[in-house]
Design a protein around this motif. Sequence first.
Motif, PDB file in Angstrom:
ATOM      1  N   ALA B  85       0.729  -1.163   0.092  1.00 48.81           N
ATOM      2  CA  ALA B  85       0.008   0.041   0.236  1.00 48.81           C
ATOM      3  C   ALA B  85       0.824   1.224  -0.054  1.00 48.81           C
ATOM      4  O   ALA B  85       0.308   2.283   0.407  1.00 48.81           O
ATOM      5  CB  ALA B  85      -0.958  -0.050   1.285  1.00 48.81           C
ATOM      6  N   ALA B  86       2.125   1.260  -0.543  1.00 47.65           N
ATOM      7  CA  ALA B  86       2.878   2.493  -0.466  1.00 47.65           C
ATOM      8  C   ALA B  86       2.411   3.259  -1.663  1.00 47.65           C
ATOM      9  O   ALA B  86       1.523   3.059  -2.254  1.00 47.65           O
ATOM     10  CB  ALA B  86       4.193   1.918  -0.794  1.00 47.65           C
ATOM     11  N   GLY B  87       3.093   4.320  -1.463  1.00 46.85           N
ATOM     12  CA  GLY B  87       2.769   5.341  -2.551  1.00 46.85           C
ATOM     13  C   GLY B  87       2.936   5.047  -3.733  1.00 46.85           C
ATOM     14  O   GLY B  87       3.457   4.163  -3.912  1.00 46.85           O
ATOM     15  N   PHE B  88       2.374   5.872  -4.998  1.00 45.25           N
ATOM     16  CA  PHE B  88       2.339   5.353  -6.046  1.00 45.25           C
ATOM     17  C   PHE B  88       2.882   6.584  -7.095  1.00 45.25           C
ATOM     18  O   PHE B  88       2.850   7.739  -6.645  1.00 45.25           O
ATOM     19  CB  PHE B  88       0.787   5.058  -6.665  1.00 45.25           C
ATOM     20  CG  PHE B  88      -0.289   6.045  -6.078  1.00 45.25           C
ATOM     21  CD1 PHE B  88      -0.338   7.233  -6.996  1.00 45.25           C
ATOM     22  CD2 PHE B  88      -0.788   6.207  -4.792  1.00 45.25           C
ATOM     23  CE1 PHE B  88      -1.104   8.239  -6.623  1.00 45.25           C
ATOM     24  CE2 PHE B  88      -1.460   7.164  -4.311  1.00 45.25           C
ATOM     25  CZ  PHE B  88      -1.870   8.268  -5.297  1.00 45.25           C
ATOM     26  N   ARG B  89       3.041   6.195  -7.989  1.00 48.77           N
ATOM     27  CA  ARG B  89       3.531   7.255  -9.111  1.00 48.77           C
ATOM     28  C   ARG B  89       2.778   6.996 -10.568  1.00 48.77           C
ATOM     29  O   ARG B  89       2.400   5.847 -11.046  1.00 48.77           O
ATOM     30  CB  ARG B  89       5.041   7.183  -9.415  1.00 48.77           C
ATOM     31  CG  ARG B  89       5.974   7.395  -8.223  1.00 48.77           C
ATOM     32  CD  ARG B  89       5.853   8.999  -7.788  1.00 48.77           C
ATOM     33  NE  ARG B  89       6.584   9.416  -6.731  1.00 48.77           N
ATOM     34  CZ  ARG B  89       6.352   9.394  -5.536  1.00 48.77           C
ATOM     35  NH1 ARG B  89       5.046   8.615  -5.197  1.00 48.77           N
ATOM     36  NH2 ARG B  89       7.026   9.748  -4.570  1.00 48.77           N
ATOM     37  N   GLY B  90       2.245   8.128 -11.139  1.00 49.39           N
ATOM     38  CA  GLY B  90       1.630   8.071 -12.337  1.00 49.39           C
ATOM     39  C   GLY B  90       2.105   9.063 -13.274  1.00 49.39           C
ATOM     40  O   GLY B  90       3.182   9.835 -13.218  1.00 49.39           O
ATOM     41  N   ASP B  91       1.351   9.438 -14.421  1.00 47.21           N
ATOM     42  CA  ASP B  91       1.758  10.614 -15.209  1.00 47.21           C
ATOM     43  C   ASP B  91       1.062  11.949 -14.700  1.00 47.21           C
ATOM     44  O   ASP B  91      -0.166  11.994 -14.888  1.00 47.21           O
ATOM     45  CB  ASP B  91       1.355  10.095 -16.562  1.00 47.21           C
ATOM     46  CG  ASP B  91       1.732  11.390 -17.599  1.00 47.21           C
ATOM     47  OD1 ASP B  91       2.352  12.471 -17.067  1.00 47.21           O
ATOM     48  OD2 ASP B  91       1.130  11.624 -18.594  1.00 47.21           O
ATOM     49  N   PRO B  92       1.771  12.790 -14.165  1.00 44.62           N
ATOM     50  CA  PRO B  92       0.944  13.932 -13.630  1.00 44.62           C
ATOM     51  C   PRO B  92       0.712  15.245 -14.798  1.00 44.62           C
ATOM     52  O   PRO B  92       1.426  15.968 -14.575  1.00 44.62           O
ATOM     53  CB  PRO B  92       1.957  14.462 -12.526  1.00 44.62           C
ATOM     54  CG  PRO B  92       3.184  14.076 -12.783  1.00 44.62           C
ATOM     55  CD  PRO B  92       3.020  12.793 -13.615  1.00 44.62           C
ATOM     56  N   SER B  93      -0.121  14.732 -15.733  1.00 43.84           N
ATOM     57  CA  SER B  93       0.046  15.806 -17.080  1.00 43.84           C
ATOM     58  C   SER B  93      -1.049  16.457 -16.768  1.00 43.84           C
ATOM     59  O   SER B  93      -1.026  17.758 -17.494  1.00 43.84           O
ATOM     60  CB  SER B  93      -0.001  14.704 -18.235  1.00 43.84           C
ATOM     61  OG  SER B  93      -0.934  13.882 -18.195  1.00 43.84           O
ATOM     62  N   ALA B  94      -2.239  16.068 -16.138  1.00 41.60           N
ATOM     63  CA  ALA B  94      -3.409  16.954 -16.412  1.00 41.60           C
ATOM     64  C   ALA B  94      -3.626  17.840 -15.312  1.00 41.60           C
ATOM     65  O   ALA B  94      -4.300  18.838 -15.422  1.00 41.60           O
ATOM     66  CB  ALA B  94      -4.754  15.938 -16.501  1.00 41.60           C
ATOM     67  N   SER B  95      -3.086  17.809 -14.084  1.00 44.58           N
ATOM     68  CA  SER B  95      -3.541  18.615 -12.981  1.00 44.58           C
ATOM     69  C   SER B  95      -2.219  19.470 -12.739  1.00 44.58           C
ATOM     70  O   SER B  95      -1.090  18.940 -13.044  1.00 44.58           O
ATOM     71  CB  SER B  95      -3.719  17.850 -11.775  1.00 44.58           C
ATOM     72  OG  SER B  95      -5.133  17.253 -11.728  1.00 44.58           O
ATOM     73  N   SER B  96      -2.378  20.772 -12.247  1.00 48.89           N
ATOM     74  CA  SER B  96      -1.276  21.382 -11.796  1.00 48.89           C
ATOM     75  C   SER B  96      -0.978  20.883 -10.553  1.00 48.89           C
ATOM     76  O   SER B  96      -1.920  20.562  -9.680  1.00 48.89           O
ATOM     77  CB  SER B  96      -1.654  22.852 -11.913  1.00 48.89           C
ATOM     78  OG  SER B  96      -2.827  23.341 -11.204  1.00 48.89           O
ATOM     79  N   ARG B  97       0.400  21.377 -10.133  1.00 44.57           N
ATOM     80  CA  ARG B  97       0.939  20.677  -8.781  1.00 44.57           C
ATOM     81  C   ARG B  97       1.586  21.708  -8.153  1.00 44.57           C
ATOM     82  O   ARG B  97       2.107  22.506  -8.875  1.00 44.57           O
ATOM     83  CB  ARG B  97       1.204  19.329  -8.896  1.00 44.57           C
ATOM     84  CG  ARG B  97       0.432  18.112  -9.386  1.00 44.57           C
ATOM     85  CD  ARG B  97       1.139  16.861  -9.529  1.00 44.57           C
ATOM     86  NE  ARG B  97       0.236  16.141 -10.315  1.00 44.57           N
ATOM     87  CZ  ARG B  97      -0.960  15.501  -9.720  1.00 44.57           C
ATOM     88  NH1 ARG B  97      -1.218  15.519  -8.640  1.00 44.57           N
ATOM     89  NH2 ARG B  97      -1.605  14.557 -10.488  1.00 44.57           N
ATOM     90  N   GLY B  98       1.769  21.511  -6.606  1.00 43.39           N
ATOM     91  CA  GLY B  98       2.658  22.508  -6.058  1.00 43.39           C
ATOM     92  C   GLY B  98       2.045  23.706  -5.306  1.00 43.39           C
ATOM     93  O   GLY B  98       2.751  24.426  -4.791  1.00 43.39           O
ATOM     94  N   GLY B  99       0.685  23.619  -5.459  1.00 40.45           N
ATOM     95  CA  GLY B  99      -0.014  24.576  -4.686  1.00 40.45           C
ATOM     96  C   GLY B  99      -0.317  24.364  -3.419  1.00 40.45           C
ATOM     97  O   GLY B  99      -0.589  25.298  -2.610  1.00 40.45           O
TER      98      GLY B  99
END
Lengths: 354, 113
Positions: B85-99
């Motif tokens: 159940a560890a963290g996951f990674r995907g393609d963060p292409s659609a959302s903005s991040r870092g907010g």
Amino acid sequence: MGFAFADIAGEPYWDESAYYRFTEGEIDALEAATAEVERISRAAVAHAVAHDLNGPLGIPDGAWPIVKRSWQRAEPSLYGRLDLRWDGTGEPKLLEYNADTPTALFEAAVVQWEWLQCLDDGRGPEQHDQFNGLHEALIGAWGRLGLPPTVHFCCAAGSAEDRGTVDYLRDTAIQAGHEAPFLTMEEIGWNGAIFTDLEERPIEAMFKLYPWDWLLREDFGANIAKARTRWIEPAWRLIPASKAFLSLLWHLFPDHPNLLAAHLEPGLTGGPEIAKPIWGREGSNISAPGIETDGPYADQPRVWQAYAELPRFGGRYPVIGSWIIDGAPAGIGIREDATPVTRDTSRFVPHLFD
Amino acid sequence: MGPMRMAHTITLVLLGGGVMLGGAAMMMPSPGAARQRECQEARAQARPDADQICASARSSSTRTGGSMFYAGGGTGSRGPALAGAAGFRGDPSASSRGGFGGIGRAFSSSSGG
């Protein structure tokens, strides 16, 4: 056991060179005081919402609708920790209510229980008990919060203590049947309509070990009102998390045996006072007789509380952290310091009763 | 006698002032009674948290002796349940991040309290 922060900044945090020993009657007194403070705190939150007291509590007007809405929607609280001053005589006194981002949970729930199982004092662990129903209470609570199957968990990157606390809570959520993926605060996405995880899945419910007063001030904070995400703790926990809440409690319940006098102005308690920034943490920017601490909160409004110096046992000053899970007392953890101020470096010391 | 801080090799009997804590405890309402009272108050005030409080009052009203303090060593449930159940990674292409997270980065220690 996964206790990655038994030492913090090169100094011992977990300290089993000593422990606190209570009688069952003393534990009864602590449990009763905790239930009573929770009772009056809920009543005070209802009063604050009904009378729009966000100004005195230091909650910005822009954030207030989010706070009110979460209360009016009856979004339940998972957990909180009352910090109590008590030397075993008289009534335990509330120092403050860590209602938003309490830590020291894993060590209270798991590590000190394991310590009790290993205690070798010639009597055996079965001769002792511990005020500690935290683990079972947490697992039980998740099922009563009305959350979707997947609950995301997040905290800021870089703190082993925060990550350890979040991972422990993930563990309890998983044991309650939830999927519980983790991401850092920076990894939370916004797609224009909803918060998303790194796989672009909507974040329907989010446990965040990150203060509401920070969330609402950051770039994505403006999106919170637009999103359907359920937050744990809910936004209404900003009310008891404000140290100005101590003055509201005193205003509504003057001379309550579990409270210390507190006001939003100095000089009204009738004796020595301790001044605390209303959004301060970990003992920073505290002023009290003979005590001045530094920190990043010097520019904040303050609350002035009657100063009751912590008791001194064996040369150490303990604070009793009394946990509330799903609205009910569930256990204690004790942190002690060589000074009368409890800080992030103060050591966790286990307890038992018999 | 007040709580005692016990060293593993030396017992420190604290200067608790000699007040009988059992007596002090009897001056307070029991935890169950306090929660029942809180439940009634929440219902009377039509408070949104009434359901949570009243459920808690019901679930904790059967305590006897010290048994509720038992922390569940017999449940076998304290082992890690996070495997897989560890963290996951995907393609963060659609959302903005870092907010989120900016204030936390400015602090070197815990965000908790």
